[in-house]
Design an enzyme around this catalytic site. Structure first.
Site, PDB file in Angstrom:
ATOM      1  N   GLU A 340       3.712  -3.429   1.613  1.00 32.71           N
ATOM      2  CA  GLU A 340       4.617  -2.274   1.575  1.00 32.71           C
ATOM      3  C   GLU A 340       6.087  -2.660   1.787  1.00 32.71           C
ATOM      4  O   GLU A 340       6.794  -2.067   2.605  1.00 32.71           O
ATOM      5  CB  GLU A 340       4.182  -1.232   2.613  1.00 32.71           C
ATOM      6  CG  GLU A 340       2.781  -0.699   2.349  1.00 32.71           C
ATOM      7  CD  GLU A 340       2.307   0.281   3.398  1.00 32.71           C
ATOM      8  OE1 GLU A 340       1.583   1.228   3.044  1.00 32.71           O
ATOM      9  OE2 GLU A 340       2.617   0.084   4.593  1.00 32.71           O
ATOM     10  N   TRP A 390      -6.814  -4.575   0.971  1.00 28.97           N
ATOM     11  CA  TRP A 390      -6.842  -3.293   1.676  1.00 28.97           C
ATOM     12  C   TRP A 390      -6.780  -2.099   0.731  1.00 28.97           C
ATOM     13  O   TRP A 390      -7.275  -1.018   1.071  1.00 28.97           O
ATOM     14  CB  TRP A 390      -5.699  -3.220   2.694  1.00 28.97           C
ATOM     15  CG  TRP A 390      -4.317  -3.009   2.128  1.00 28.97           C
ATOM     16  CD1 TRP A 390      -3.463  -3.967   1.687  1.00 28.97           C
ATOM     17  CD2 TRP A 390      -3.628  -1.758   1.982  1.00 28.97           C
ATOM     18  NE1 TRP A 390      -2.279  -3.411   1.269  1.00 28.97           N
ATOM     19  CE2 TRP A 390      -2.345  -2.038   1.436  1.00 28.97           C
ATOM     20  CE3 TRP A 390      -3.958  -0.434   2.253  1.00 28.97           C
ATOM     21  CZ2 TRP A 390      -1.415  -1.051   1.158  1.00 28.97           C
ATOM     22  CZ3 TRP A 390      -3.027   0.567   1.979  1.00 28.97           C
ATOM     23  CH2 TRP A 390      -1.772   0.254   1.438  1.00 28.97           C
TER      24      TRP A 390
END
EC number: 3.2.1.52
Length: 754
Positions: A340, A390
């Site tokens: 991110e 993930w």
């Protein structure tokens, strides 16, 4: 020799002892279990012997567990296998890595393994086998008056399917004590989980002492939580809002690493870079890629734009940090995050690939392997780098195909901060419901992976992110027993996994968690009630639990349910106003807490926010109220992108008014461009109102002003609003009309008054 070992044990099991065969309830399920007759008696006089250092270490761990769980203090000494003793010995015929064999006869109990880990895991299984006389069909040998415990006769041969069986704890968003971390490690060891991934840094805190850069903890470990209540909680020593946080000293880190190693667990530290760095940049703004770095550690959740610079000084800073981390953690794996990165400079220059390559090479020069979230997967990524997938399993599929080792940490199933049920008594967390059964059904070896690439799947890992999990008790609730399901996925062969048998074995393990003092969620077993008012004025009650396992026992006289109380088999009739108490049992063993239900017809239409349907589920969260500072706080369920709730199919016949309770929360969420989609109906008053409509685009039937709640930072009951007489069923839609985003008003409960 291996064949002779098993044959010898089986012959002994067949001919020695007269006791009935015991129930074998081990989690994770061993690869091979051959039951025998009889049992091995264990008393305070029983010796534990081992032949070498690895065996002694395993023997001492086993003895410590037995003392904790049974109160038996057994002596450990070095020596050969003898009758009457529990022995840990080096395998004459090698076992697979981490594998072990157990042979228990009425004469002796032997753990046989080729490595230290195998001996530890053999001891773990042995501890789960130890039972009270008479428990699960185990009978006491005659004439043994000193017997206090028994090991059922059995031959077990076992080894793990995967080498990485992990849990990740986020200590950045909320800090946990070293005592809790140790207890967590004990619980992991009980299920043969062998990797503790420790998320130590993020935007909201830096938790690891770095001696060369002391401000990382003196500044970066502390923040003022979001919300009115924390802002008004003034520290008399400073005259400013009280800071919240903490950090782990290097001495504490070393202690935890050693504690984990004694239990066969590797601690893998995570130091986030280049993003999720706001706490570090509040301490050392000179390393920020932004011209306006944070001036204090932020308290919003979500994704910030902050990131490190990609220059020589910042690289040296990060390498200095890694040098101290490497000195503390002997793990060959070092996790650097990499997820991110929402920074304009990094995106425009496509800098993450070169950065990750540089860090991977630096760690390789220290004989360590870089691990990162699946965003690090680029063509230039060095082959020795490990990809933690993930965003579902896709990152793992791509990593394995490209020749990278990978670990499945897939959202949402392996994100254990998701709620375990939709019940109102579930603690806060992500809004998805991921049950114990959902986790158990996860496939850790996706069929899409080519057979030749399957060697790259190191294993799997469960994550507990703690944005909405403030307390240690709630962390435990989220982790257990779902982590036992992860342990079985990582250890047991596919053909040895069976959902109903897992529940049987898990039920038998619950007392082990209790002895450890580790709270365990009972969401799978907890009784849930549905009721309706019958024509004769009585209430008809239906009981069930999510796992459909065990017996539900109930009382109507106010007493605590016991294993001998009424067994629920069909709907129960009870007087209106009565209190029904219920709990789940597996035989005589209690497997849930007691739930008390007041059968009050006047409140049959009351629903908490968790029991309502969300109009949308873009960013669904169950959030904790920010007040009161001390004491219990409400959990409030909403889609923060569009706070709106539906009470479906409600009968409005005879309803005279609607009563609600509401809370107000800070909108402390960094959701990027999505913030533009958060809109509200135009209010009629300065503070706003809650609108109640027949369908979300339908007729407005009630408007409840928020002014009475404006000054209350906790939950407020608004004055009831009258409803015009109606008949029939309808979907009620509740939405706030408010002038600004702050505060974020949340519906806590709604009740239709007749």
């Amino acid at each position: 020799m291996r064949i002779l070992f098993l044959v010898g044990v089986i012959v002994c099991l067949a001919v020695i002892g007269t006791a009935r065969a015991a129930e074998i309830a081990v989690v994770p399920n061993p690869a091979s279990v051959v039951r025998g007759e009889g049992s091995f008696p264990v008393s305070a006089a029983t010796r534990i012997v081992a032949q070498d250092a690895d065996g002694l270490a395993a023997a001492r761990r086993f003895a410590a567990v037995i003392e904790r769980e049974h109160g038996l203090k057994l002596a450990v000494s070095q020596g050969p296998v003898v009758d009457g003793a529990i022995a840990f010995q080096r395998a004459r015929v090698s076992t697979p890595a981490e594998g072990y064999r157990i042979g228990i006869t009425p004469r002796r109990a032997v753990v046989d393994a080729s490595d230290r880990a195998g001996m530890l895991y053999g001891g773990t299984t042995l501890a789960q086998l130890l039972q009270n006389p008479g428990q699960s069909g185990v009978s006491s040998p005659p004439g043994n008056s000193t017997l206090t415990r028994v090991l059922p006769a059995v031959a077990i041969e076992d080894s793990p399917r995967f080498r990485w069986r992990g849990l990740m704890l986020d200590s950045a968003r909320h800090f946990q004590s070293t005592a809790f971390v140790k207890k967590l490690l004990d619980a992991m060891a009980m299920n043969k989980l062998n990797v503790f991934h420790w998320h130590l840094t993020d935007d909201q805190a830096w938790r690891i002492e770095i001696k060369k850069y002391p401000k990382l903890t003196s500044v970066g470990a502390w923040r003022v939580p979001a919300g009115q209540a924390p802002q008004k909680d003034i520290d008399p020593a400073t005259g400013k809002p009280r800071l919240y946080g903490g950090f782990y000293s290097q001495a504490e880190m070393k202690e935890i690493v050693a504690y984990a190693a004694e239990r066969g667990i590797t601690v893998v530290p995570e130091i986030e870079m280049p993003g999720h760095a706001a706490a570090a940049l509040a301490a050392y703004p000179e390393y920020s890629a932004r011209a306006d770095p944070p001036t204090a550690v932020p308290a919003d959740w979500g994704v910030y734009h902050d990131a490190y610079k990609l220059d020589a000084k910042t690289t040296r800073f990060l390498q200095d940090v890694l040098d101290e981390v490497i000195a503390l953690f002997p793990s060959k794996y070092i996790h650097v995050g990499g997820d991110e990165v929402d920074n304009a400079e990094w995106k425009a220059g496509k800098l993450q690939g070169p950065f990750t390559v540089g860090m991977a090479k630096y760690l390789a020069s220290k004989k360590r392997r870089l691990v990162g979230w699946d965003e690090i997967l680029e063509p230039t990524l060095p082959k020795e780098a490990v990809v933690m997938s993930w965003r579902g399993i896709e990152g793992g599929l791509k990593a394995a195909a490209a020749g990278h080792d990978t670990i499945l940490a897939a959202h949402p199933t392996l994100y254990l901060d998701n709620r375990q049920s939709g019940a109102a008594d579930e603690p806060p967390g992500r809004g998805n419901v991921i049950t114990l059964k959902d986790v158990y059904a996860f496939d850790p070896m996706p069929g899409e992976i080519d057979a030749a690439k399957r060697k790259h799947v190191l294993g799997l890992q469960g994550q507990v992110w703690t944005e909405h999990i403030r307390t240690e008790e709630r962390v435990a609730h989220m982790l257990f027993p779902r982590s036992a399901a992860i342990a079985e996925l990582g250890w047991s062969k596919p053909e040895r996994r069976d959902w109903n048998d897992f529940l049987r074995r898990l039920s038998a393990q619950l007392p082990h968690y209790e002895a450890l003092g580790m709270p365990v969620a009972d969401s799978a077993f907890a009784p849930r009630l549905d009721s309706r008012l019958r024509g004769n004025g009585e209430m008809e009650v239906t009981l069930a639990n999510a796992a459909s396992y065990g017996d539900i026992r109930y009382t109507l006289d106010g007493t605590e349910p016991q294993a001998t109380s009424n067994r629920y088999a069909s709907p129960v009739s009870a007087a209106a106003g009565a209190t029904l108490k219920a709990a789940a049992f597996d035989g005589e063993r209690r497997i849930s807490k007691t739930r008390a239900f007041v059968l009050d017809p006047a409140h049959e239409t009351r629903r908490k926010s968790q029991e309502l349907k969300l109009c949308t589920e873009n960013i669904a969260l169950s959030m904790e109220d920010d007040a009161p500072i001390g004491g219990d706080r409400a959990a409030l369920y909403a889609d923060i992108q569009s706070p709106c709730w539906i009470y479906p199919g409600v009968d409005l016949t005879g309803v005279k008014a609607v009563a609600v309770t509401v809370g107000q929360l800070p909108y402390n969420y960094q959701i990027g461009e999505l913030i533009k989609k958060v809109t509200f109906p135009k209010p009629e008053t300065a503070v706003g109102e809650l609108e109640v409509r027949l369908g979300c685009e339908g007729e407005l039937v009630a408007r409840l002003p928020l002014a009475p709640a404006a000054a209350n930072m906790a939950i407020t009951a608004l004055p009831a609003a009258p409803l015009a007489p109606r008949t029939g069923k309808a979907d009620l839609c509740m939405r706030f009309a408010q002038p600004t985003l702050e505060p974020m008003w949340i519906l806590d409960s709604i009740e239709l008054v007749k």
